[in-house]
Write an enzyme that holds these catalytic residues in place. Structure first.
Site, PDB file in Angstrom:
ATOM      1  N   HIS A 137      36.869  34.295  49.877  1.00 45.97           N
ATOM      2  CA  HIS A 137      35.748  33.588  50.526  1.00 45.97           C
ATOM      3  C   HIS A 137      35.349  34.409  51.753  1.00 45.97           C
ATOM      4  O   HIS A 137      34.983  35.572  51.626  1.00 45.97           O
ATOM      5  CB  HIS A 137      36.196  32.156  50.819  1.00 45.97           C
ATOM      6  CG  HIS A 137      35.134  31.235  51.347  1.00 45.97           C
ATOM      7  ND1 HIS A 137      33.794  31.528  51.323  1.00 45.97           N
ATOM      8  CD2 HIS A 137      35.226  29.997  51.927  1.00 45.97           C
ATOM      9  CE1 HIS A 137      33.100  30.522  51.855  1.00 45.97           C
ATOM     10  NE2 HIS A 137      33.948  29.585  52.242  1.00 45.97           N
TER      11      HIS A 137
ATOM     12  N   HIS B 293      29.837  36.207  42.813  1.00 45.89           N
ATOM     13  CA  HIS B 293      29.653  34.926  43.501  1.00 45.89           C
ATOM     14  C   HIS B 293      29.723  33.802  42.487  1.00 45.89           C
ATOM     15  O   HIS B 293      29.244  33.959  41.367  1.00 45.89           O
ATOM     16  CB  HIS B 293      28.279  34.904  44.210  1.00 45.89           C
ATOM     17  CG  HIS B 293      28.175  33.863  45.259  1.00 45.89           C
ATOM     18  ND1 HIS B 293      27.860  32.564  44.959  1.00 45.89           N
ATOM     19  CD2 HIS B 293      28.367  33.924  46.593  1.00 45.89           C
ATOM     20  CE1 HIS B 293      27.852  31.865  46.078  1.00 45.89           C
ATOM     21  NE2 HIS B 293      28.160  32.658  47.085  1.00 45.89           N
TER      22      HIS B 293
ATOM     23  N   ASP C  82      28.640  39.269  51.904  1.00 45.00           N
ATOM     24  CA  ASP C  82      29.665  39.983  52.677  1.00 45.00           C
ATOM     25  C   ASP C  82      29.653  41.488  52.456  1.00 45.00           C
ATOM     26  O   ASP C  82      30.364  42.214  53.142  1.00 45.00           O
ATOM     27  CB  ASP C  82      31.060  39.442  52.306  1.00 45.00           C
ATOM     28  CG  ASP C  82      31.238  37.997  52.720  1.00 45.00           C
ATOM     29  OD1 ASP C  82      30.558  37.589  53.673  1.00 45.00           O
ATOM     30  OD2 ASP C  82      32.039  37.293  52.094  1.00 45.00           O
TER      31      ASP C  82
HETATM   32  N1  ACO Z   1      34.942  42.619  40.899  1.00 42.98           N
HETATM   33  C1  ACO Z   1      35.306  42.755  39.619  1.00 42.98           C
HETATM   34  N2  ACO Z   1      35.285  41.745  38.720  1.00 42.98           N
HETATM   35  C2  ACO Z   1      34.880  40.560  39.157  1.00 42.98           C
HETATM   36  C3  ACO Z   1      34.463  40.354  40.475  1.00 42.98           C
HETATM   37  C4  ACO Z   1      34.510  41.446  41.367  1.00 42.98           C
HETATM   38  N3  ACO Z   1      34.156  41.315  42.640  1.00 42.98           N
HETATM   39  N4  ACO Z   1      34.103  39.056  40.631  1.00 42.98           N
HETATM   40  C5  ACO Z   1      34.277  38.479  39.431  1.00 42.98           C
HETATM   41  N5  ACO Z   1      34.753  39.364  38.539  1.00 42.98           N
HETATM   42  C6  ACO Z   1      35.078  39.143  37.135  1.00 42.98           C
HETATM   43  C7  ACO Z   1      36.463  38.565  36.982  1.00 42.98           C
HETATM   44  O1  ACO Z   1      37.432  39.572  36.858  1.00 42.98           O
HETATM   45  C8  ACO Z   1      36.293  37.774  35.686  1.00 42.98           C
HETATM   46  O2  ACO Z   1      36.321  38.670  34.609  1.00 42.98           O
HETATM   47  P1  ACO Z   1      36.913  38.236  33.173  1.00 42.98           P
HETATM   48  O3  ACO Z   1      36.036  37.092  32.731  1.00 42.98           O
HETATM   49  O4  ACO Z   1      36.773  39.469  32.377  1.00 42.98           O
HETATM   50  O5  ACO Z   1      38.313  37.811  33.456  1.00 42.98           O
HETATM   51  C9  ACO Z   1      34.882  37.225  35.808  1.00 42.98           C
HETATM   52  O6  ACO Z   1      34.206  38.137  36.662  1.00 42.98           O
HETATM   53  C10 ACO Z   1      34.822  35.829  36.397  1.00 42.98           C
HETATM   54  O7  ACO Z   1      35.598  35.806  37.583  1.00 42.98           O
HETATM   55  P2  ACO Z   1      36.031  34.459  38.325  1.00 42.98           P
HETATM   56  O8  ACO Z   1      36.978  34.790  39.430  1.00 42.98           O
HETATM   57  O9  ACO Z   1      36.446  33.417  37.341  1.00 42.98           O
HETATM   58  O10 ACO Z   1      34.629  33.999  38.854  1.00 42.98           O
HETATM   59  P3  ACO Z   1      34.314  33.153  40.123  1.00 42.98           P
HETATM   60  O11 ACO Z   1      33.096  32.427  39.877  1.00 42.98           O
HETATM   61  O12 ACO Z   1      35.488  32.358  40.572  1.00 42.98           O
HETATM   62  O13 ACO Z   1      34.067  34.362  41.161  1.00 42.98           O
HETATM   63  C11 ACO Z   1      34.439  35.118  43.323  1.00 42.98           C
HETATM   64  C12 ACO Z   1      33.642  34.214  42.410  1.00 42.98           C
HETATM   65  C13 ACO Z   1      35.831  34.528  43.590  1.00 42.98           C
HETATM   66  C14 ACO Z   1      33.687  35.220  44.652  1.00 42.98           C
HETATM   67  C15 ACO Z   1      34.581  36.539  42.706  1.00 42.98           C
HETATM   68  O14 ACO Z   1      33.332  37.080  42.373  1.00 42.98           O
HETATM   69  C16 ACO Z   1      35.360  37.505  43.586  1.00 42.98           C
HETATM   70  O15 ACO Z   1      36.597  37.476  43.597  1.00 42.98           O
HETATM   71  N6  ACO Z   1      34.638  38.386  44.375  1.00 42.98           N
HETATM   72  C17 ACO Z   1      35.280  39.298  45.269  1.00 42.98           C
HETATM   73  C18 ACO Z   1      35.562  38.612  46.582  1.00 42.98           C
HETATM   74  C19 ACO Z   1      34.299  38.318  47.369  1.00 42.98           C
HETATM   75  O16 ACO Z   1      33.459  39.178  47.562  1.00 42.98           O
HETATM   76  N7  ACO Z   1      34.197  37.069  47.866  1.00 42.98           N
HETATM   77  C20 ACO Z   1      33.063  36.639  48.676  1.00 42.98           C
HETATM   78  C21 ACO Z   1      32.267  35.613  47.951  1.00 42.98           C
HETATM   79  S1  ACO Z   1      30.827  35.170  48.856  1.00 42.98           S
HETATM   80  C22 ACO Z   1      31.388  34.251  50.116  1.00 42.98           C
HETATM   81  O17 ACO Z   1      32.400  33.629  50.088  1.00 42.98           O
HETATM   82  C23 ACO Z   1      30.590  34.228  51.332  1.00 42.98           C
END
Ligand code: ACO
Length: 382
Positions: A222, A261, A316
């Site tokens: 987050h 996201h 971010d």
């Molecule tokens: N890099 C690589 N792969 C990713 C990323 C990423 N940043 N984000 C999602 N994925 C992939 C996951 O590996 C997953 O792949 P799979 O289906 O092959 O297993 C798929 O996308 C879905 O991922 P989830 O974690 O289930 O999706 P969610 O909706 O929970 O993701 C999250 C949201 C947690 C923000 C994610 O994109 C992430 O971890 N991003 C990196 C951290 C980040 O930048 N957070 C800031 C968010 S914005 C904020 O809070 C202000």
């Protein structure tokens, strides 16, 4: 109740209604109470106008803004014991955890707090002011400086920069800080806002709500991503090493921070604005310029790899470069502390909306998967 009934990560669960923020994740549209984020930024609005919009549901006229700003400025005078507590923590502490200590201390002091439609907004305005002095002092402590209360000036952004850096910020710096404050004001009900809502749904006080929200914001998935994203640019260190670094990331199956996201399945509109500001400000900092070059190349590779899955830069991704160009040191999760400085407004506006108009204790259920009833064997017989 079966496991199929579990909504993992509460995805697509509506926890409340809101008149504050609306997001169209497919089209990349963000609106604050009906105003598009691009219009808000292009209008040159002050962060205080947007804070008012969130607390009172309308844009203030000049007189209303003046009165509101007085309430915020009252909050700059944070009780001395809160600043003493910050200064007693090890200076290498996490910035967001230090903000939590300060808000937990306010919760301890304000033990008689009661939610009340007649006073909630005044308390919120004052605590938004307190957050300015608290964050400035958390930063001063990390930077090896002594305590100093924020003083009023022509804006919340200017007062903050002045207190952190002990100098008069330029117009360009104030504008960038003001924009960052607005861009992070609210984003519906992410993990931090939800954590705070859980706390205030028990009718716990507003300061405890902020403390809970800060705890959830801190994590790298987050708000922690604000710092984690730029940390990865720093780790790469050179524009020429981006491709190799990214190949390794893929091999290790790790996530690209600042990408992806839960709601946006396209480019986050806030990231576009932060990118524009980063581009404008890097002339002031060689280090930020280096980070920007690394970030833009990595963005190309990231979109090529993940774009088809709806994974794009989030807010971010570029914010850290703006903060670095403004002179904030990249340490102790300070960039996430800057996120919190803005987001307190959204948190408190959601708390007020929930407690005043749609209150119900938040108490979900869990599907039990443990053993059936069995005999309890006393310790001496085990
Ligand atoms: N890099 C690589 N792969 C990713 C990323 C990423 N940043 N984000 C999602 N994925 C992939 C996951 O590996 C997953 O792949 P799979 O289906 O092959 O297993 C798929 O996308 C879905 O991922 P989830 O974690 O289930 O999706 P969610 O909706 O929970 O993701 C999250 C949201 C947690 C923000 C994610 O994109 C992430 O971890 N991003 C990196 C951290 C980040 O930048 N957070 C800031 C968010 S914005 C904020 O809070 C202000």
């Amino acid at each position: 109740m079966t496991e199929e009934t579990i909504s993992r990560g509460l995805e697509d669960v509506n926890i409340k209604w809101t008149k504050l923020t609306t997001i169209d994740g497919d089209k990349g549209i963000l609106m604050y109470a009906g105003y598009s984020i691009e219009d808000v930024i292009n209008s040159g609005a002050m962060a205080e106008e947007i804070q008012y919009l969130f607390l009172y549901g309308k844009l203030p006229n000049k007189k209303e803004l003046e009165e509101y700003r007085k309430k915020v400025e009252e909050g700059y005078n944070v009780p001395d014991f809160v600043l003493d507590l910050i200064m007693k923590l090890p200076p290498e502490s996490d910035a967001v955890a230090m903000q939590m200590v300060a808000f937990a201390a306010l919760a301890a002091k304000e033990k008689d707090f009661k939610w009340d439609k007649n006073t909630d907004r005044d308390v919120a305005a004052k605590s938004i002011g307190m957050m300015n002095t608290i964050t400035a002092n958390v930063f001063r402590h990390i930077m090896g400086k002594g305590p100093k209360k924020v003083e009023k000036s022509e804006s919340y952004a200017k007062s903050f920069l002045r207190t952190v850096f002990d100098r008069e910020p330029s117009r360009e710096e104030i504008d960038a800080m003001n924009t960052a404050l607005i861009l992070y004001t609210d984003h519906e009900v992410p993990a931090s806002t939800t954590a705070g809502l859980v706390a205030v749904s028990t009718l716990s006080d507003i300061y405890s709500g902020v403390t809970s929200a800060l705890a959830a914001l801190k994590g790298p998935l987050h708000g922690g991503a604000a710092e984690a994203a730029i940390m990865q640019f720093a780790e790469i260190g050179d524009e020429k090493k981006v491709d190799e670094w990214f190949e390794n990331l893929l091999k290790q199956n790790k996530r690209l921070m600042g990408f992806g996201h839960r709601v946006y399945k396209t480019y986050d509109p806030r990231a576009k604005i932060f990118k524009k500001y980063a581009e404008k400000l890097i002339k002031n900092s060689k280090e930020a310029e280096k980070m920007y070059k690394i970030a833009t190349r990595l963005e190309e590779l990231g979109i090529k790899q993940y774009g088809s899955k709806g994974i794009y830069p989030n807010t971010d991704y570029y914010s850290g470069i703006v903060y670095m160009a403004l002179g904030f040191p990249l340490k102790n999760n300070m960039y996430t502390g800057l996120f919190a400085l803005s987001r307190i407004t959204g948190w408190e506006a959601h708390f007020i909306e929930y407690v005043e108009e749609q209150h119900r204790l938040i108490r979900p259920r869990a599907v039990y998967k443990g053993p059936e009833r069995r005999e309890f064997v006393p310790l001496e017989k085990r």
